[in-house]
Design a protein around this motif. Structure first.
Motif, PDB file in Angstrom:
ATOM      1  N   SER A  72       0.811  -1.218   0.000  1.00  0.00           N
ATOM      2  CA  SER A  72       0.000   0.000   0.000  1.00  0.00           C
ATOM      3  C   SER A  72       0.842   1.264   0.000  1.00  0.00           C
ATOM      4  N   ASP A  73       2.170   1.133   0.196  1.00  0.00           N
ATOM      5  CA  ASP A  73       3.085   2.268   0.057  1.00  0.00           C
ATOM      6  C   ASP A  73       4.459   1.706  -0.286  1.00  0.00           C
ATOM      7  N   TYR A  74       4.914   1.970  -1.513  1.00  0.00           N
ATOM      8  CA  TYR A  74       6.183   1.421  -1.981  1.00  0.00           C
ATOM      9  C   TYR A  74       7.397   2.104  -1.372  1.00  0.00           C
ATOM     10  N   CYS A  75       7.201   3.239  -0.730  1.00  0.00           N
ATOM     11  CA  CYS A  75       8.341   4.043  -0.277  1.00  0.00           C
ATOM     12  C   CYS A  75       8.395   4.192   1.236  1.00  0.00           C
ATOM     13  N   ASP A  76       7.865   3.207   1.940  1.00  0.00           N
ATOM     14  CA  ASP A  76       7.948   3.260   3.398  1.00  0.00           C
ATOM     15  C   ASP A  76       7.986   1.839   3.945  1.00  0.00           C
ATOM     16  N   VAL A  77       8.422   1.737   5.187  1.00  0.00           N
ATOM     17  CA  VAL A  77       8.501   0.459   5.891  1.00  0.00           C
ATOM     18  C   VAL A  77       7.244   0.266   6.719  1.00  0.00           C
ATOM     19  N   ASP A  78       6.668  -0.915   6.672  1.00  0.00           N
ATOM     20  CA  ASP A  78       5.506  -1.176   7.518  1.00  0.00           C
ATOM     21  C   ASP A  78       5.928  -1.111   8.988  1.00  0.00           C
ATOM     22  N   PRO A  79       5.137  -0.449   9.836  1.00  0.00           N
ATOM     23  CA  PRO A  79       5.492  -0.365  11.258  1.00  0.00           C
ATOM     24  C   PRO A  79       5.753  -1.722  11.904  1.00  0.00           C
ATOM     25  N   MET A  80       5.166  -2.771  11.351  1.00  0.00           N
ATOM     26  CA  MET A  80       5.406  -4.120  11.847  1.00  0.00           C
ATOM     27  C   MET A  80       6.896  -4.463  11.807  1.00  0.00           C
ATOM     28  N   PHE A  81       7.590  -3.941  10.791  1.00  0.00           N
ATOM     29  CA  PHE A  81       9.001  -4.257  10.596  1.00  0.00           C
ATOM     30  C   PHE A  81       9.943  -3.171  11.094  1.00  0.00           C
ATOM     31  N   GLY A  82       9.423  -1.992  11.392  1.00  0.00           N
ATOM     32  CA  GLY A  82      10.275  -0.920  11.877  1.00  0.00           C
ATOM     33  C   GLY A  82      10.079   0.363  11.103  1.00  0.00           C
ATOM     34  N   THR A  83      11.170   1.058  10.825  1.00  0.00           N
ATOM     35  CA  THR A  83      11.127   2.373  10.196  1.00  0.00           C
ATOM     36  C   THR A  83      12.154   2.441   9.069  1.00  0.00           C
ATOM     37  N   LEU A  84      12.080   3.522   8.301  1.00  0.00           N
ATOM     38  CA  LEU A  84      13.088   3.749   7.273  1.00  0.00           C
ATOM     39  C   LEU A  84      14.479   3.878   7.888  1.00  0.00           C
ATOM     40  N   ALA A  85      14.548   4.478   9.078  1.00  0.00           N
ATOM     41  CA  ALA A  85      15.836   4.585   9.766  1.00  0.00           C
ATOM     42  C   ALA A  85      16.388   3.197  10.101  1.00  0.00           C
ATOM     43  N   ASP A  86      15.503   2.274  10.472  1.00  0.00           N
ATOM     44  CA  ASP A  86      15.936   0.898  10.735  1.00  0.00           C
ATOM     45  C   ASP A  86      16.478   0.253   9.457  1.00  0.00           C
ATOM     46  N   PHE A  87      15.806   0.517   8.342  1.00  0.00           N
ATOM     47  CA  PHE A  87      16.282  -0.040   7.075  1.00  0.00           C
ATOM     48  C   PHE A  87      17.656   0.519   6.728  1.00  0.00           C
ATOM     49  N   ASP A  88      17.821   1.830   6.868  1.00  0.00           N
ATOM     50  CA  ASP A  88      19.103   2.453   6.543  1.00  0.00           C
ATOM     51  C   ASP A  88      20.227   1.883   7.400  1.00  0.00           C
ATOM     52  N   ALA A  89      19.950   1.694   8.686  1.00  0.00           N
ATOM     53  CA  ALA A  89      20.966   1.143   9.594  1.00  0.00           C
ATOM     54  C   ALA A  89      21.318  -0.289   9.207  1.00  0.00           C
ATOM     55  N   MET A  90      20.293  -1.072   8.865  1.00  0.00           N
ATOM     56  CA  MET A  90      20.530  -2.450   8.430  1.00  0.00           C
ATOM     57  C   MET A  90      21.359  -2.480   7.156  1.00  0.00           C
ATOM     58  N   LEU A  91      21.030  -1.614   6.198  1.00  0.00           N
ATOM     59  CA  LEU A  91      21.747  -1.560   4.930  1.00  0.00           C
ATOM     60  C   LEU A  91      23.218  -1.193   5.151  1.00  0.00           C
ATOM     61  N   GLN A  92      23.462  -0.218   6.000  1.00  0.00           N
ATOM     62  CA  GLN A  92      24.835   0.187   6.269  1.00  0.00           C
ATOM     63  C   GLN A  92      25.621  -0.948   6.920  1.00  0.00           C
ATOM     64  N   ARG A  93      24.999  -1.631   7.877  1.00  0.00           N
ATOM     65  CA  ARG A  93      25.679  -2.744   8.543  1.00  0.00           C
ATOM     66  C   ARG A  93      25.982  -3.871   7.554  1.00  0.00           C
ATOM     67  N   ALA A  94      25.039  -4.155   6.656  1.00  0.00           N
ATOM     68  CA  ALA A  94      25.270  -5.183   5.642  1.00  0.00           C
ATOM     69  C   ALA A  94      26.480  -4.828   4.790  1.00  0.00           C
ATOM     70  N   HIS A  95      26.556  -3.593   4.361  1.00  0.00           N
ATOM     71  CA  HIS A  95      27.669  -3.165   3.532  1.00  0.00           C
ATOM     72  C   HIS A  95      28.988  -3.230   4.291  1.00  0.00           C
ATOM     73  N   GLU A  96      28.963  -2.904   5.571  1.00  0.00           N
ATOM     74  CA  GLU A  96      30.173  -3.014   6.382  1.00  0.00           C
ATOM     75  C   GLU A  96      30.677  -4.454   6.439  1.00  0.00           C
ATOM     76  N   LEU A  97      29.750  -5.399   6.371  1.00  0.00           N
ATOM     77  CA  LEU A  97      30.097  -6.818   6.424  1.00  0.00           C
ATOM     78  C   LEU A  97      30.375  -7.399   5.039  1.00  0.00           C
ATOM     79  N   GLY A  98      30.319  -6.552   4.020  1.00  0.00           N
ATOM     80  CA  GLY A  98      30.595  -7.011   2.668  1.00  0.00           C
ATOM     81  C   GLY A  98      29.420  -7.653   1.974  1.00  0.00           C
ATOM     82  N   LEU A  99      28.220  -7.424   2.473  1.00  0.00           N
ATOM     83  CA  LEU A  99      27.017  -8.016   1.897  1.00  0.00           C
ATOM     84  C   LEU A  99      26.246  -7.004   1.058  1.00  0.00           C
ATOM     85  N   LYS A 100      25.860  -7.400  -0.134  1.00  0.00           N
ATOM     86  CA  LYS A 100      24.931  -6.612  -0.941  1.00  0.00           C
ATOM     87  C   LYS A 100      23.507  -6.843  -0.420  1.00  0.00           C
ATOM     88  N   VAL A 101      22.622  -5.888  -0.697  1.00  0.00           N
ATOM     89  CA  VAL A 101      21.227  -5.996  -0.250  1.00  0.00           C
ATOM     90  C   VAL A 101      20.297  -5.864  -1.446  1.00  0.00           C
TER      91      VAL A 101
END
Length: 548
Positions: A72-101
């Protein structure tokens, strides 16, 4: 924003991708549902497997009628899973570990709660009136044609406000977008751009061949059964599989949109796309069209290896058919995902052989030419969960119960710790139950066992990385008897021979004349013998050697 990784535009070629189903991976909030902070918490574990990327199933805003595949919204995170800030933090951590997302882009349809659809259904003259597939009824009031929904019943839902039917390939609450409207394409590409700017590395395109429909709305003809066909469109309990889907999907106009999609990705560095192709016996032809020419998708996967057949004949036929059909494209192979029964159950004949089959399966997968995708929990050899009807959340399974039990059996929570409540997934009752049988297979039980399935996955993926020929080298089959899968992988002077015995009994294999092994290169966990030029394989065994 996310930390940059070392630039490599071809990182996806031969990559190992680990699929995360977020709602079943790790709960950090104590509500029984996994979340993005949980994904971030477990990224070191994923990196320890030796994979190159993660694929996240949908986490967008959604009423969750189909577990997030109704956006119902392609540009936001469902509150069930967290927030856009949570996504950004996860993405940064993945990249630090050498993982693509890679994120799951579901653009063939939306939720009926999406603002676009709410406006579209309000009347026949609004600016978005043609953003979805609307059609008048036949004179007798019935649906415009015979198209069926995968989830059961007609692919048409009546709307009393517009006094028209709208099309839905899945649930009635998942109306199909009208890709014939260029404004729809542009709006969807803008949502893709939103995530590209945030730093995601790629997209898994859900039902990528479903985007366009036949504008004339012609009836699908019945399917003429072909016993030599590889792919199927649906389980045999579902009448969807009785049609030849010539007009409701895989239309020629899709090529143009995929070129637009690729052009957008190419505006950013090192991005990749993988499409899900569900097209029955035509799947490989569709993959060829969608990945050839380097101006559409980077790679696709089909359901050809996601069925019950774990035999040399079937695997060879699928791979050879792909190589014959796809001359310059790329494939992503998998044995399990969130839509099919786990292969640790599909491929076994007895419970005693489950661990052996799980080890052999990843060895086969790691040796094939293409990228590969692993599904969370398969590295533990988790079997399919047996659930009661009252436990089901999957609308597909509920609709066809008990003949088809749906997809919840492969979506139960990840098991991290044997003795903790809910196996370490959550402190609360999970959205799906944790099977008792899964606890003994938890990560903490396998981490310290040198010959566990988990250890075997790590060793096998490390073996794959050591040999460039396994990443993007050529592949050629050898003629053997029907129970043996034998092929070579070759690149830059390295020529490796693989011989897999998928039978439940020993076999002695005589190599074809002119094929000579210079030295054994044992794959992890297997130790066949070579005596007087014959390869002696135990049941469910594999030989690897360097050719002379």
């Amino acid at each position: 924003m996310a930390s940059p990784l070392k630039s490599n535009p071809d990182w996806w070629r031969g990559a190992v991708i680990y699929q995360v189903y977020p709602r079943s991976f790790q709960d950090t909030r104590g509500d029984g549902i996994g979340d993005l902070k949980g994904v971030m918490l477990r990224l070191p574990y994923i990196a320890s497997l030796g994979v190159d990327a993660i694929w996240l199933s949908p986490f967008f805003t959604s009423p969750m009628a189909d577990m997030g595949y109704d956006v119902s919204d392609y540009c936001d995170v469902d509150p069930m899973f967290g927030t856009l800030a949570d996504f950004d933090a996860m993405l940064q951590r993945a990249h630090e570990l050498g993982l693509k997302v890679i994120i799951d882009q579901v653009i063939s349809h939306t939720s009926d709660q999406h603002p676009w659809f709410k406006e579209s259904r309000s009347d026949r003259t609004n600016p978005k009136s043609d953003w979805y597939v609307w059609a008048d009824p036949k004179p007798d009031g019935t649906a415009p044609n015979n198209w069926l929904s995968i989830f059961g019943g007609p692919a048409w839902e009546w709307d009393g406000v517009r006094k028209q039917y709208y099309m839905h390939n899945f649930l009635g609450s998942q109306p199909d977008l009208n890709f014939h409207n260029p404004d729809v394409q542009e709006a969807l590409l803008e949502t893709v751009r939103f995530w590209l700017k945030r730093g995601v590395d790629g997209f898994r395109l859900d039902t990528v061949n479903f985007y366009f429909h036949d504008e004339e709305l012609r009836d699908n003809p019945p399917l003429v059964y072909d016993e030599d066909a590889i792919g199927l469109d649906a389980p045999d309990v579902n009448p969807y599989g009785m049609q030849n889907h010539l007009y409701d999907k895989t239309q020629p106009e899709n090529i143009g949109f995929l070129q637009r999609f690729r052009a957008l990705l190419d505006e950013f560095s090192d991005r990749a796309s993988v499409g899900e192709v569900g097209d029955g016996a035509r799947s490989l032809k569709t993959v060829a069209a969608y990945t050839g020419g380097s101006d559409k998708l980077h790679m696709c996967y089909t359901f050809d290896l996601l069925g019950p057949d774990f035999t040399a004949t079937h695997i060879r036929r699928c791979v050879q058919a792909f190589q014959d059909a796809v001359t310059d494209g790329w494939v992503c192979w998998a044995f399990s995902n969130h839509d099919v029964t786990r292969h640790a159950s599909r491929f076994v004949q007895t419970e005693e052989e489950r661990e052996r089959v799980a080890k052999l399966a990843i060895s086969v997968l790691a040796a094939l030419r293409g990228s590969i995708c692993l599904y969370q929990g398969e590295e533990l050899a988790l079997p399919e969960a047996e659930l009661e009807l009252a436990d089901l959340r999957d609308p597909y399974g509920i609709r066809f119960w008990p003949a088809f039990k749906g997809r919840d059996g492969c979506r139960t929570p990840m098991v991290w710790e044997k003795e903790t409540p809910h196996a370490g997934f959550s402190t609360a009752r999970p959205w799906l139950p944790v099977p008792t049988a899964h606890r003994a297979l938890a990560v903490d039980q396998q981490e310290t066992v040198t010959d566990s399935v988990l250890a075997h996955y790590r060793q096998t993926l490390a073996f794959r990385k050591k040999h460039a020929s396994l990443l993007d080298g050529s592949m050629s089959f050898l003629e053997t008897n029907r129970d043996i899968l034998a092929f070579t992988r070759e690149k830059d002077g390295e020529r490796l021979l693989f011989v897999f015995n998928l039978r439940r009994g020993p076999q002695a294999v005589q190599l074809p004349r002119g094929v000579k092994v210079g030295e054994a290169v044992p794959m992890p966990g297997f130790a066949p013998k070579v005596v007087d030029g014959e390869i002696l394989l135990e049941a469910l065994d594999v030989f690897c050697g360097r050719l002379a």
